[in-house]
Design a protein around this motif. Structure first.
Motif, PDB file in Angstrom:
ATOM      1  N   LYS A   1      46.315 -32.235  -0.968  1.00 24.52           N
ATOM      2  CA  LYS A   1      47.645 -31.663  -0.711  1.00 24.52           C
ATOM      3  C   LYS A   1      48.611 -32.006  -1.847  1.00 24.52           C
ATOM      4  O   LYS A   1      49.392 -31.171  -2.304  1.00 24.52           O
ATOM      5  N   LEU A   2      48.537 -33.246  -2.325  1.00 20.51           N
ATOM      6  CA  LEU A   2      49.345 -33.673  -3.466  1.00 20.51           C
ATOM      7  C   LEU A   2      48.961 -32.871  -4.702  1.00 20.51           C
ATOM      8  O   LEU A   2      49.835 -32.373  -5.432  1.00 20.51           O
TER       9      LEU A   2
ATOM     10  N   PHE B   1      50.167 -37.890 -12.432  1.00 18.60           N
ATOM     11  CA  PHE B   1      49.687 -38.328 -11.118  1.00 18.60           C
ATOM     12  C   PHE B   1      48.200 -38.058 -10.916  1.00 18.60           C
ATOM     13  O   PHE B   1      47.537 -38.784 -10.166  1.00 18.60           O
ATOM     14  N   LYS B   2      47.666 -37.078 -11.607  1.00 15.06           N
ATOM     15  CA  LYS B   2      46.212 -36.899 -11.545  1.00 15.06           C
ATOM     16  C   LYS B   2      45.514 -37.986 -12.365  1.00 15.06           C
ATOM     17  O   LYS B   2      44.418 -38.423 -12.009  1.00 15.06           O
TER      18      LYS B   2
ATOM     19  N   HIS C   1      38.493 -38.530 -16.406  1.00 19.01           N
ATOM     20  CA  HIS C   1      37.895 -37.543 -15.507  1.00 19.01           C
ATOM     21  C   HIS C   1      38.038 -36.149 -16.141  1.00 19.01           C
ATOM     22  O   HIS C   1      39.074 -35.839 -16.755  1.00 19.01           O
ATOM     23  N   PRO C   2      37.031 -35.291 -15.988  1.00 19.70           N
ATOM     24  CA  PRO C   2      37.089 -33.948 -16.588  1.00 19.70           C
ATOM     25  C   PRO C   2      38.331 -33.142 -16.223  1.00 19.70           C
ATOM     26  O   PRO C   2      38.795 -32.324 -17.032  1.00 19.70           O
TER      27      PRO C   2
ATOM     28  N   PRO D   1      41.961 -31.027 -19.873  1.00 17.44           N
ATOM     29  CA  PRO D   1      42.811 -29.864 -20.186  1.00 17.44           C
ATOM     30  C   PRO D   1      44.291 -30.118 -19.914  1.00 17.44           C
ATOM     31  O   PRO D   1      45.157 -29.539 -20.579  1.00 17.44           O
ATOM     32  N   LEU D   2      44.591 -30.997 -18.958  1.00 11.49           N
ATOM     33  CA  LEU D   2      45.993 -31.316 -18.659  1.00 11.49           C
ATOM     34  C   LEU D   2      46.638 -32.070 -19.819  1.00 11.49           C
ATOM     35  O   LEU D   2      47.825 -31.864 -20.119  1.00 11.49           O
ATOM     36  N   PHE D   3      45.884 -32.943 -20.456  1.00 11.37           N
ATOM     37  CA  PHE D   3      46.383 -33.644 -21.647  1.00 11.37           C
ATOM     38  C   PHE D   3      46.720 -32.637 -22.742  1.00 11.37           C
ATOM     39  O   PHE D   3      47.787 -32.702 -23.358  1.00 11.37           O
ATOM     40  N   HIS D   4      45.807 -31.701 -23.003  1.00 10.04           N
ATOM     41  CA  HIS D   4      46.005 -30.707 -24.068  1.00 10.04           C
ATOM     42  C   HIS D   4      47.225 -29.833 -23.772  1.00 10.04           C
ATOM     43  O   HIS D   4      48.026 -29.542 -24.670  1.00 10.04           O
ATOM     44  N   GLU D   5      47.380 -29.437 -22.503  1.00  4.54           N
ATOM     45  CA  GLU D   5      48.501 -28.585 -22.119  1.00  4.54           C
ATOM     46  C   GLU D   5      49.823 -29.341 -22.241  1.00  4.54           C
ATOM     47  O   GLU D   5      50.829 -28.804 -22.724  1.00  4.54           O
TER      48      GLU D   5
END
Length: 301
Positions: free
Chosen positions: A122-123, A142-143, A185-186, A190-194
């Protein structure tokens, strides 16, 4: 030797020679301040030679009866004073161990609070659909916490030089500046790159902090805690029930519960950066599903 001077020397020793974390130093400084205030309020001498175990016992009683200090806090306060007393003896500041014979009380063994897998999803759902100005930062932040079990201080201190996106690892400096290398974690790669696309060139320098506040400065633990509470509420989760540290509990608990390949405690200890395996062992008591299966397998017919 005066109490104040000895306390300053002790804190300097912890910082320089023992390489204690800022949080530990701040906590110990407060513990010593409490003891000093007790001595002043009771019109007692601040000379170390006048301190006795009886004095310390009266301080502990005062903390419990008049200040409502809980067992876990009292444990740390006594531990601090025991270390301080031993330091004073070693430095010949006093001849008396004013903490001799004083036992640390047992704290209540409470199971760690954590999010269920559905609550964590949910988060994540909220983070993935957030369109606010700081959405890219929050999504990654947070991820990352939920998939590494990092401490609050560790994540606000994180610099780009600690992140290796090529090898998909992150180097953490934990309590006492102890190093540990964690795989990323995989889902966060992509979140780092974005996130990086939305930063200025100088903000990507190796010496710069990874996570910035709304003013473009390094985040602080209190600010991070506030952001987390706001996001919980927006995600439809109870902000009073969960803290950032509970996200660390969630990582450890779900890793043990949901992992297809069973994770052993030693591996979890390394991931969390626990000095003692005993600190990690608490997570073996939260796998309710395993308990349920065990009870159901107990055939009475």
């Amino acid at each position: 030797m005066n109490f104040t001077q000895a306390a300053d020397d002790f804190l300097m020793y912890l910082e320089i020679e023992k390489n204690c974390s800022h949080n530990t130093l701040r906590s110990y400084a407060y513990d010593l301040k409490c003891y000093k205030e007790f001595l002043i309020n009771q019109n007692r001498s601040l000379d170390l030679h006048d301190l006795t175990p009886s004095t310390s016992r009266r301080f502990i009683q005062d903390q419990v009866i008049n200040h409502g200090v809980k067992p876990r806090t009292l444990q740390r306060r006594i531990s601090c004073l025991k270390s301080f007393s031993q330091f004073c003896l070693k430095e010949n500041y006093t001849k008396i161990d004013f903490m001799a014979g004083i036992q640390v009380p047992k704290a209540d063994k409470k199971l760690p609070t954590y999010m269920t897998l559905d609550e964590l999803k949910k988060l994540f759902h909220y983070l993935e659909n957030d369109n606010s100005r700081l959405a890219y930062r929050n999504h990654l932040l947070f991820k990352l916490l939920a998939t590494t079990g990092m401490r609050r201080q560790e994540v606000v201190d994180l610099k780009w030089e600690q992140v290796d996106l090529n090898n998909k690892t992150i180097r953490i400096y934990g309590k006492g500046n102890k190093e540990r290398l964690l795989p990323l974690h995989p889902i966060v790669i992509p979140l780092f790159h974005e996130y990086r696309k939305h930063l200025l060139d100088y903000q990507l320098h190796s010496s710069e902090p990874v996570f910035l506040n709304k003013n473009g400065c390094k985040m602080n633990p209190r600010g991070l805690h506030k952001v987390f509470k706001e996001i919980l509420e927006k995600a439809g989760l109870p902000p009073k029930k969960f803290s950032l540290h509970h996200l660390r509990h969630t990582f450890a608990t779900l890793l043990l519960q949901e992992s297809k390949n069973k994770v052993d405690l030693r591996t979890l200890q390394e991931l969390l950066g626990h000095e003692s395996l005993a600190s990690t062992a608490i997570y073996t008591h939260v796998d309710f599903e395993q308990k349920k299966k065990a009870i159901n397998s107990f055939l009475l017919e």
